[in-house]
Design a protein around this motif. Structure first.
Motif, PDB file in Angstrom:
ATOM      1  N   LYS A 109     -15.345 -19.168 -35.519  1.00  0.00           N
ATOM      2  CA  LYS A 109     -15.126 -20.515 -35.515  1.00  0.00           C
ATOM      3  C   LYS A 109     -16.198 -21.754 -34.989  1.00  0.00           C
ATOM      4  N   LYS A 110     -16.486 -22.898 -35.625  1.00  0.00           N
ATOM      5  CA  LYS A 110     -16.850 -23.976 -34.648  1.00  0.00           C
ATOM      6  C   LYS A 110     -17.018 -24.333 -33.275  1.00  0.00           C
ATOM      7  N   ASP A 111     -15.596 -24.314 -33.163  1.00  0.00           N
ATOM      8  CA  ASP A 111     -15.149 -24.589 -32.032  1.00  0.00           C
ATOM      9  C   ASP A 111     -13.982 -23.893 -31.341  1.00  0.00           C
TER      10      ASP A 111
ATOM     11  N   THR B  46     -18.697 -24.364 -28.133  1.00  0.00           N
ATOM     12  CA  THR B  46     -18.917 -24.375 -29.509  1.00  0.00           C
ATOM     13  C   THR B  46     -19.247 -22.807 -29.309  1.00  0.00           C
TER      14      THR B  46
END
Length: 185
Positions: A89-91, A149
């Protein structure tokens, strides 16, 4: 973080740890949530390399004498680490602590951060070093939140899918232990 530490972490039985953590739904009730985290902390110690020891102290769950490190575990089994395509996931948001309304600090005290932060999610595990935690942690409400991240973390295991389901019966065991500890009239 040193490669030998990362390599040791990768040897822990993360599949069984995450399977066990995902099997603790009986402890999602607010009164028992503390026990869910504690159960996973003990599972990491038991299914690790034999050198990491649970201590359960403020701001550190483990000592790892072999590497002279401390560790903190955050179990987030209601959250995923990977998207449906298998990409991270992005963060990631991690609540570091809750000060019960007493947090007045503008900077996280380094003595309140372990050398490594281990984050277990339902489909994987990553670690964050102390320097990154100190740099990225933000005061929020009654505690500290870390937003990182994939570039900030080191992947330890994943993506993982559940292989086994366990029925630990911890909730009933806690209830019975408490009842047994109450003195008689």
């Amino acid at each position: 973080m040193e490669n030998k530490v990362i390599n040791s972490l990768k040897k822990f039985n993360w599949q069984k740890i995450t399977d066990y953590g995902r099997s603790l739904d009986e402890l999602n009730d607010a009164q028992y949530r503390f026990a869910k985290g504690l159960a996973v902390e003990f599972a990491v110690e038991k299914l690790a390399d034999g050198n990491i020891k649970y201590v359960g102290e403020a701001h550190r769950d483990y000592v790892w004498p072999k590497y002279k490190l401390t560790g903190e575990l955050k179990s987030q089994f209601s959250a995923k680490m990977f998207d449906r395509r298998g990409k991270m996931k992005k963060d990631f948001d991690i609540k570091l602590n809750n000060s019960n309304g007493t947090n007045k600090q503008s900077k996280l005290d380094s003595s309140h951060v372990a050398d490594i932060l281990i984050v277990c999610r339902k489909d994987g595990v990553f670690v964050v070093d102390k320097e990154t935690v100190l740099k990225k942690a933000k005061s929020q409400g009654d505690g500290w939140v870390l937003k990182v991240t994939p570039e900030d973390v080191t992947l330890i295991a994943g993506p993982l899918t559940q292989q086994e389901t366990f029925t630990p019966g911890i909730k009933n065991a806690i209830n019975e232990a408490i009842k047994q500890s109450i003195p008689s009239i």
